[in-house]
Write an enzyme that holds these catalytic residues in place. Structure first.
Site, PDB file in Angstrom:
ATOM      1  CE  LYS A   1      -4.216  -2.046   1.980  1.00  0.00           C
ATOM      2  NZ  LYS A   1      -3.771  -3.498   3.018  1.00  0.00           N
TER       3      LYS A   1
HETATM    4  P1  BMP Z   1      -8.691 -10.827   6.585  1.00  0.00           P
HETATM    5  O1  BMP Z   1      -9.322 -12.049   5.976  1.00  0.00           O
HETATM    6  O2  BMP Z   1      -7.781 -11.457   8.440  1.00  0.00           O
HETATM    7  O3  BMP Z   1      -9.665 -10.084   7.229  1.00  0.00           O
HETATM    8  O4  BMP Z   1      -7.423 -10.340   6.071  1.00  0.00           O
HETATM    9  C1  BMP Z   1      -7.627  -9.236   5.026  1.00  0.00           C
HETATM   10  C2  BMP Z   1      -6.266  -9.150   4.433  1.00  0.00           C
HETATM   11  O5  BMP Z   1      -6.241  -8.181   3.582  1.00  0.00           O
HETATM   12  C3  BMP Z   1      -5.744  -8.138   5.168  1.00  0.00           C
HETATM   13  O6  BMP Z   1      -3.882  -8.246   5.034  1.00  0.00           O
HETATM   14  C4  BMP Z   1      -5.558  -6.818   4.959  1.00  0.00           C
HETATM   15  O7  BMP Z   1      -4.061  -6.133   5.232  1.00  0.00           O
HETATM   16  C5  BMP Z   1      -5.490  -6.561   3.780  1.00  0.00           C
HETATM   17  N1  BMP Z   1      -6.757  -5.798   3.027  1.00  0.00           N
HETATM   18  C6  BMP Z   1      -8.171  -5.535   3.713  1.00  0.00           C
HETATM   19  O8  BMP Z   1      -8.557  -6.013   4.222  1.00  0.00           O
HETATM   20  N2  BMP Z   1      -9.057  -4.494   3.193  1.00  0.00           N
HETATM   21  C7  BMP Z   1      -8.647  -3.597   2.330  1.00  0.00           C
HETATM   22  O9  BMP Z   1      -9.365  -2.636   1.953  1.00  0.00           O
HETATM   23  C8  BMP Z   1      -7.088  -3.708   1.923  1.00  0.00           C
HETATM   24  C9  BMP Z   1      -6.455  -4.629   2.319  1.00  0.00           C
HETATM   25  O10 BMP Z   1      -5.163  -5.020   1.851  1.00  0.00           O
END
Ligand code: BMP
Length: 378
Positions: free
Chosen positions: A209
Site C-alpha cells: 500500500k
Molecule cells: P482478513 O481476511 O483476515 O480480514 O485479512 C484481510 C487482508 O486484506 C489483510 O491482510 C488486510 O491488510 C488486507 N486488506 C483488507 O482487509 N482490506 C482492504 O481494503 C485492503 C487490504 O489490503
C-alpha cells in the site's frame, strides 16, 4: 482579439451547460479524469465517440475533423466493445437532428440506466485483453489452475509465512504478504518464497500500500530492507498522492514485469473510498495499462464506468459467512463479492490462517471462490 477569444470561450461554456442530461455529464467527467491521467491516451473510446457526436452536433467540431477522429478511434480501440459494461449504448438522435431545440430535449430525456454487465468474460479471454504482463500471467494462472483464491499470510512469523505458502500453495492463485509485519525478511526468505511460488504455481503479492510521492516510492519499492520489486510479482498503491506514484513505481517495476494494483475501494467500515474516488482510480489505471494490472475493489459494478476487462479486481474482506471484526473489518461471502459485486479474486486471511487446518480451509475457500466465478459466467 483577446476579447473575441474570451467571448468564444464563454459562448462554448454556455452551450456545454445546456447538456445537462446525466449521461453526458458522466461522460465529460470521465473524459476529464482520464485526460488528467493520460500519459498515454487510452481512453474508453465509446465515451470519446459520444463526446465527438455531441460536439459535432453543436458545430464545435467540423465534419472533416469528426470523420478523421472517428477513423482514428476505430483504428485504436483499447477497449473491448463486447466486454461487460462496454456494450453499445442505446441509440441517440443523429447529430444532424440536434438543433437549437436539442438542449431542451436532452434535459427532458430520462437519465440512461447505469450499464450492468450481462455476461462476464472468462479469465482466458481476459488474459488476452490484459496489457500488463503480470496481469496477463495472473489471468492465465487462474484459468490454468482453476482457482481465484488469494490467501493473506497474516501470520506471526516468517517461518509461519513459509509454512502457510507450502500448505495453501496447491489451492491458491496469489499469496499475499505484509513483510513489514514479520519478525524477519531476508533475501534468503524471499528466495524460499519464490521457490514455493514456482513449486505450487502461484504469484506473490506484497500488500505494501504505497502512498508517497513518486521519488520516495522508488526507493521504498526497489531498495530498502525488503527490496520488494525483486521478489513480489504484484504490489499495490493508493492514488492519493496523484499519478506520480504510478510513474515512480513503474520506473522500478515495469522492466521486471511486475504489476501494480490500485486501491480503489477498501473493505473497512467508514473507508473514504467512494464511487467518485474509484472513478478517478479507474481513469488512472486506463492511462497506465502497461503497468497497472487491476484494482483492490469491493463493488466494481457500481462504478460509473466499467474498467477495461483486462484489469483484475481483487477483493479482501471475504469469509464464508458475512460479519466483521472489532476494528472495522467487514466480511462478505465469495458469492456476494464475485457474483453480485463483480470481483474476480477473493482475498482471505483469518478465514484460512486461523483455521485448525489452513490447507483444508484454503481448499474450501478455493471451491467457494471458483463456484462463484463459474456462477458469474452464466
Ligand atoms: P482478513 O481476511 O483476515 O480480514 O485479512 C484481510 C487482508 O486484506 C489483510 O491482510 C488486510 O491488510 C488486507 N486488506 C483488507 O482487509 N482490506 C482492504 O481494503 C485492503 C487490504 O489490503
Amino acid at each position: 482579439m483577446k476579447a473575441e477569444r474570451e467571448g468564444r470561450k464563454k459562448e462554448r461554456k454556455r452551450e456545454m451547460c445546456f447538456f445537462d442530461d446525466e449521461k453526458f455529464k458522466k461522460n465529460l467527467t470521465f473524459l476529464s479524469l482520464s485526460l488528467s491521467f493520460h500519459h498515454r491516451p487510452q481512453l474508453p473510446l465509446f465515451q470519446l465517440s459520444y463526446l465527438l457526436e455531441v460536439l459535432t452536433s453543436k458545430g464545435l467540431v467540423d465534419a472533416a475533423t469528426a470523420e478523421a477522429v472517428e477513423e482514428f478511434i476505430s483504428a485504436n480501440q483499447a477497449f473491448d466493445p463486447t466486454a461487460p459494461g462496454n456494450e453499445p449504448k442505446p441509440p441517440r438522435a443523429a447529430p444532424s437532428s440536434v438543433s437549437a431545440a436539442a438542449p431542451a430535449a436532452a434535459a427532458a430525456a430520462p437519465a440512461a440506466p447505469a450499464p450492468k454487465p450481462k455476461k462476464r468474460l472468462p479469465f482466458e479471454e481476459r488474459a488476452s485483453l490484459a496489457q500488463c504482463p503480470a496481469g496477463k500471467a495472473l489471468f492465465e494462472l487462474m484459468a490454468r489452475k482453476r482457482t481465484n483464491l488469494a490467501v493473506a499470510a497474516d501470520v506471526p512469523s516468517t517461518d509461519a509465512v513459509l509454512a502457510l505458502a507450502d500448505a495453501a500453495g496447491p489451492h491458491i492463485a496469489v499469496f499475499k504478504t505484509h513483510v513489514d509485519a514479520q519478525d524477519r525478511w531476508t533475501e534468503e526468505d524471499a528466495a524460499k518464497l519464490t521457490a514455493l511460488a514456482q513449486k505450487h504455481d502461484f504469484m506473490v503479492f506484497e500488500d505494501r500500500k504505497f502512498a508517497d510521492i513518486g521519488n520516495t516510492v522508488v526507493s521504498q519499492y526497489g531498495s530498502g530492507p525488503f527490496k520488494i520489486a525483486d521478489w513480489s510479482h504484484l504490489t499495490n498503491a493508493h492514488l492519493l498522492p496523484g499519478p506520480g506514484i504510478i510513474d515512480g513505481l513503474k520506473s522500478v517495476g515495469k522492466d521486471k514485469q511486475r504489476g501494480l494494483l490500485l486501491l480503489a475501494e477498501m473493505s473497512s467500515a467508514g473507508a473514504l473510498t467512494d464511487e467518485a474516488y474509484a472513478a478517478k482510480v479507474a481513469a488512472a489505471a486506463e492511462a497506465n495499462l502497461d503497468f497497472v494490472c487491476g484494482f483492490i475493489s469491493q463493488r466494481p459494478l457500481t462504478w460509473p464506468v466499467a474498467p477495461s476487462p483486462g484489469l483484475v479486481h481483487m477483493t479482501p474482506g471475504v469469509q464464508l459467512a458475512p460479519g466483521g471484526d472489532a476494528l472495522g473489518q467487514q466480511y462478505n461471502t465469495p458469492e456476494k463479492v464475485v457474483v453480485q459485486e463483480g470481483c474476480d479474486v477473493i482475498i482471505v486471511g483469518r478465514g484460512i490462517v486461523k483455521a485448525a487446518d489452513p490447507g483444508a480451509a484454503a481448499k474450501e475457500y478455493r471451491q467457494a471462490g471458483w463456484a462463484a466465478y463459474e456462477q458469474a459466467l452464466k
